[in-house]
Design an enzyme around this catalytic site. Structure first.
Site, PDB file in Angstrom:
ATOM      1  N   GLU A 235       2.226  -5.483  10.502  1.00  0.00           N
ATOM      2  CA  GLU A 235       1.807  -4.084  10.615  1.00  0.00           C
ATOM      3  C   GLU A 235       2.797  -3.393  11.547  1.00  0.00           C
ATOM      4  OE1 GLU A 235      -0.819  -2.710   9.074  1.00  0.00           O
ATOM      5  OE2 GLU A 235      -1.806  -4.501   8.272  1.00  0.00           O
TER       6      GLU A 235
ATOM      7  N   HIS B 187       0.874  -1.167   0.000  1.00  0.00           N
ATOM      8  CA  HIS B 187       0.000   0.000   0.000  1.00  0.00           C
ATOM      9  C   HIS B 187       0.914   1.220   0.000  1.00  0.00           C
ATOM     10  CE1 HIS B 187      -3.291  -2.672   1.919  1.00  0.00           C
ATOM     11  NE2 HIS B 187      -3.479  -2.575   0.609  1.00  0.00           N
TER      12      HIS B 187
ATOM     13  N   HIS C 121       3.419  -3.835   6.256  1.00  0.00           N
ATOM     14  CA  HIS C 121       2.339  -2.858   6.113  1.00  0.00           C
ATOM     15  C   HIS C 121       2.420  -1.823   7.233  1.00  0.00           C
ATOM     16  CE1 HIS C 121      -0.455  -4.715   3.025  1.00  0.00           C
ATOM     17  NE2 HIS C 121       0.489  -5.641   3.160  1.00  0.00           N
TER      18      HIS C 121
ATOM     19  N   GLU D 170       1.641   3.397   3.028  1.00  0.00           N
ATOM     20  CA  GLU D 170       2.171   2.760   4.230  1.00  0.00           C
ATOM     21  C   GLU D 170       3.685   2.680   4.063  1.00  0.00           C
ATOM     22  OE1 GLU D 170      -0.085  -0.853   4.698  1.00  0.00           O
ATOM     23  OE2 GLU D 170      -1.983   0.249   4.636  1.00  0.00           O
TER      24      GLU D 170
END
Length: 475
Positions: free
Chosen positions: A341, A113, A247, A116
């Site tokens: 993440e 993404h 991410h 990100e």
């Protein structure tokens, strides 16, 4: 690396080829993109540049690592983005560019993404760190590079990053640049193999390599983004064993399955390798103090982190993601991938990047080391020839892996006692029992006898028996 004119840059690059390749990032070719604006560079700290890298600067950073550690690195591209930017990979290995039989292949992917951004920068920092520490003789890093082929892709979505980075000010919009230049969310764009394997679980069918021999279908699928197609071919062409997809937006290590079996929004959906995936996720989260902190408040007031345990979560228990890259790796190849993440903020201020590096440095190294767990070895015939695409099955785990072209295989497992079976079309299967410690991986080789060899052997035994009986009975 600042540009100081053609001659000076040629000296800095060290070779005409490297210089021409680097300058290509700044030139607008026929139909090519404007790569992105240059900025004033910050000084490096311990050989690491703690700053955001636009597309030309990303290329420069990778070239710098390549030139600094030329004996153990190379740069290559797996394809181009929709706007024509290269999907660059830095490889670190004692024999770059070559799959060494028996040596496992690892990959990190960042910036899927585009907004990100922390993962993109951490992978650039990681490349610089590995090179620096290798040159210093850091034994851990030297052994890692000598015994692992490491592939680092800082940005799968360079177009999205440029869009996100072009916003003025430090506060970036939560969604600008998330998708690729076509507006496609790359982490919802992969073939939905979860749905296929869930049907196969009920009705019977293969549990692995669900896209085998279907590369043409991938190329012809107009719904797949060019970035998605490039990574699919990359996954199918290299025998990756372990991977992580970086991410941003929370702090957790996420493992398969990502998509729920029932179709509900939240539901723990374990894969056959749930035990090892939990262990792999903990290998990352446990070295990251903020991620593993049980008292850490949610990133946002209304976030539901109830599925988080020790900084890890089953993906589907958190929220269901169809068409994700993580599960695609597991179900289309031998590669086990988790999604990490890294930050509550997707595009945090530049001055915080060093802190993110300190929080994640040990985790990034620890996770690569997990590739040397479980069982490894070779599958060969009785003449010592490698058997490619042999199936390695573990009793009690309904997910098989296959051998690579040199007959080499790797099977990640938690400690325990296992029954491992090797089989291949035209050969007699062999089963072996193996006790697996935490690490290092136990070597278990298989020599398979072909059916034709067995028939010849039985024929010879029959002839010997007949000869013996003839002599005994005076026929």
């Amino acid at each position: 690396m600042a540009r100081r004119g053609g001659c000076a840059l040629l000296v800095l690059c060290g070779s005409l080829a490297a210089c021409a390749w680097l300058l290509g990032a700044e030139a607008r070719g026929p139909g090519g993109p404007v790569a992105g604006a240059r900025r004033r560079r910050r000084p490096q700290e311990d050989g690491i540049s703690f700053e955001y890298h636009r597309y030309p600067e990303l290329r420069e950073a990778l070239v710098s690592v390549w030139l600094q550690c030329a004996a153990v690195s190379r740069i290559y591209t797996v394809g181009r983005s929709f706007e024509g930017r290269e999907l660059l990979v830095l490889e670190l290995s004692d024999n770059p560019g070559v799959h060494e039989p028996g040596e496992p292949e690892f990959k990190y992917i960042g910036n899927m993404h585009g907004n990100e951004a922390v993962g993109r920068e951490l992978l650039i920092f990681l490349a610089q760190y590995l090179c620096n520490e290798y040159q210093k003789g850091n034994e851990t890093i030297v052994q890692l590079i000598h015994n692992t082929r490491i592939h680092i892709m800082p940005s799968l979505n360079p177009d999205g990053f440029e869009k996100a980075a072009s916003q003025l000010g430090e506060l970036k919009d939560w969604f600008v640049g998330r998708s690729n230049a076509q507006g496609i969310d790359l982490n919802r764009n992969f073939p939905d193999l979860d749905r296929i394997v869930y049907i196969n679980e009920k009705e019977g069918g293969p549990n692995n390599h669900l896209l085998k021999n279907l590369k043409k279908i991938v190329d012809q699928n107009t719904k797949l983004a060019p970035e998605t197609k490039a990574v699919i071919h990359w996954i199918m062409d290299i025998p990756f064993v372990l991977s992580a997809n970086l991410h941003g937006g929370d702090l957790v290590a996420n493992y398969p399955y990502d998509e729920t079996r029932s179709g509900s929004a939240h539901e723990y959906s374990s894969c056959p390798d749930d035990d090892i995936f939990q262990s792999l996720a903990r290998a990352y989260s446990s070295f990251n103090p903020p991620m593993s902190d049980p008292d850490r408040p949610p990133c946002r007031k209304n976030d539901d982190d109830s599925s988080f345990v020790e900084g890890t979560t089953n993906g589907a228990a958190w929220y269901s993601v169809p068409g994700g890259m993580q599960d695609f790796n597991y179900l289309s190849s031998n590669c086990f991938e988790i999604t990490v993440e890294l930050s509550c903020e997707k595009f945090p201020p530049e001055e915080t990047l060093k802190n993110y590096w300190e929080d994640n440095k040990n985790s990034l190294i620890s996770y690569i080391q997990q590739i040397h767990r479980g069982v490894k070895g070779f599958v060969r015939d009785l003449q010592g020839n490698p058997i490619a695409n042999a199936t390695l099955s573990v009793e009690g785990i309904d997910h098989d892996v296959t051998s690579a072209k040199d007959g080499d295989y790797w099977r990640l497992l938690v400690p325990g006692n296992y029954k491992l079976t090797a089989s291949a079309p035209g050969y007699l299967a062999i089963a072996k029992k193996v006790a697996v410690p935490y690490s290092p991986a136990v070597r278990v080789d298989f020599e398979l006898e072909s059916f034709s060899e067995r028939k010849e052997e039985e024929k010879e035994e029959l002839m010997e028996w007949w000869k013996m009986m003839s002599e005994t009975l005076n026929f």
